[in-house]
Scaffold this motif. Sequence first.
Motif, PDB file in Angstrom:
ATOM      1  N   LYS A 169       0.843  -1.186   0.000  1.00  0.00           N
ATOM      2  CA  LYS A 169       0.000   0.000   0.000  1.00  0.00           C
ATOM      3  C   LYS A 169       0.884   1.244   0.000  1.00  0.00           C
ATOM      4  N   GLU A 170       0.284   2.362  -0.229  1.00  0.00           N
ATOM      5  CA  GLU A 170       1.004   3.632  -0.308  1.00  0.00           C
ATOM      6  C   GLU A 170       1.662   3.966   1.026  1.00  0.00           C
ATOM      7  N   GLY A 171       2.859   4.526   0.981  1.00  0.00           N
ATOM      8  CA  GLY A 171       3.545   4.873   2.215  1.00  0.00           C
ATOM      9  C   GLY A 171       4.840   5.623   1.977  1.00  0.00           C
ATOM     10  N   ILE A 172       5.568   5.865   3.052  1.00  0.00           N
ATOM     11  CA  ILE A 172       6.845   6.573   3.019  1.00  0.00           C
ATOM     12  C   ILE A 172       7.922   5.652   3.564  1.00  0.00           C
ATOM     13  N   VAL A 173       9.063   5.628   2.897  1.00  0.00           N
ATOM     14  CA  VAL A 173      10.179   4.777   3.306  1.00  0.00           C
ATOM     15  C   VAL A 173      10.835   5.382   4.546  1.00  0.00           C
ATOM     16  N   ILE A 174      10.806   4.636   5.656  1.00  0.00           N
ATOM     17  CA  ILE A 174      11.459   5.118   6.874  1.00  0.00           C
ATOM     18  C   ILE A 174      12.727   4.312   7.181  1.00  0.00           C
ATOM     19  N   PHE A 175      12.974   3.254   6.401  1.00  0.00           N
ATOM     20  CA  PHE A 175      14.215   2.491   6.531  1.00  0.00           C
ATOM     21  C   PHE A 175      14.499   1.802   5.206  1.00  0.00           C
ATOM     22  N   ALA A 176      15.749   1.898   4.762  1.00  0.00           N
ATOM     23  CA  ALA A 176      16.186   1.202   3.550  1.00  0.00           C
ATOM     24  C   ALA A 176      17.663   0.880   3.716  1.00  0.00           C
ATOM     25  N   GLY A 177      17.941  -0.346   4.118  1.00  0.00           N
ATOM     26  CA  GLY A 177      19.320  -0.734   4.372  1.00  0.00           C
ATOM     27  C   GLY A 177      19.407  -2.146   4.911  1.00  0.00           C
ATOM     28  N   LYS A 178      20.495  -2.426   5.626  1.00  0.00           N
ATOM     29  CA  LYS A 178      20.729  -3.768   6.147  1.00  0.00           C
ATOM     30  C   LYS A 178      20.259  -3.883   7.584  1.00  0.00           C
ATOM     31  N   VAL A 212       6.132   6.335  -1.893  1.00  0.00           N
ATOM     32  CA  VAL A 212       5.890   5.317  -2.922  1.00  0.00           C
ATOM     33  C   VAL A 212       4.402   5.001  -2.971  1.00  0.00           C
ATOM     34  N   GLN A 213       3.948   4.686  -4.164  1.00  0.00           N
ATOM     35  CA  GLN A 213       2.553   4.309  -4.355  1.00  0.00           C
ATOM     36  C   GLN A 213       2.382   2.804  -4.118  1.00  0.00           C
ATOM     37  N   ALA A 214       1.141   2.389  -3.959  1.00  0.00           N
ATOM     38  CA  ALA A 214       0.847   0.971  -3.825  1.00  0.00           C
ATOM     39  C   ALA A 214       1.281   0.231  -5.091  1.00  0.00           C
TER      40      ALA A 214
END
Length: 254
Positions: A169-178, A212-214
Amino acid sequence: MKKDIRHVRKNIAERKRRKVQQPGSAQTPVFLPPQDEEMHGYPPLIQGMSKKLDHKTQVERTSRLGLQLVLSALLFATVAIGKNAPFSFLDKPEQWLTSQMEEEFPFAKVSAWYNERFGDPLQVVQPKDPEAKENLAMPVNGTVTTSFQNDGKGIVMSTAHNTQVKAVKEGIVIFAGKDGETKRTVILQHDDGSKSIYGFLSTIDVHLYEHVQAQADLGAVQSEEGKAAEFFFAIEKDKKYLDPVEVIKVDESS
C-alpha cells in the motif's frame, strides 16, 4: 512741552524697531515627517526610548532562556534521581521522556494531513480517490514456507528468482538498508500508523523518506540458479506484529 512729546514718540519708535528686530515669542512651528510607527497606527517613539525598549526586550529574552534552562535542568535531575531513588512517582517523568525519544515521527500521517488541507503543490503525496477501495495484494507471488506462528514477527515466502517486490500500500520509506535479522530490508510507514516490512532483498530500489505508491517496486529477491528465492514480509501496527495471512489473502503451504 513739545520737546517732551517728541522724546516720548522717539522712545516709542525705538521700542517698536527693537521689537521687530528681536525674535518673536511665537515661533514658526516645525513640521516633522511621520515616523514609521505613526504610519502603521502606533504612537511615535520618543527619542531615547528605543534603546530602553531594546534593553527591556533583551532582559525578557534572557529571562525566558534562563527559565527554559532551569526547567530543563530540573527535568534532567528528576530523571536522574528517579533512576537511583526508590520513589514510584519519579518513574512517570522518566517513562514520558523515554517514550518521547523513542517514538517514531509519523511521516505518512503528516503527509496525508498536509495533502488533505493544502493540496499537493510540491508533489509530496499524490491525491487519493475518496471513492476508490483499497485492494491489498502480497508483495510477491509465492507460497508461505515459514508461518507467522513459527516466526512471531512475519512470514517467509518462497518465490521465483529475480522477482520484483511490490509495496502492499502507499507509504513513506522510513528504513532502507541492512538489518541484523532480515538483511537488506525496506520499511514503509503508512498513514494509518501501520508499517510494512520487506526483508531478504537482493537489491533495493528506493531511498529513505521516499513516497511510494501501492504496488510500486521496492527491490528484488534473487537466488542461485535452479533454486527458489526467499522473501520476508511483516506488518506492524500499534507496536504489535500482525499475521499477514489474516490481513492479505495468500497461498499457504505446509
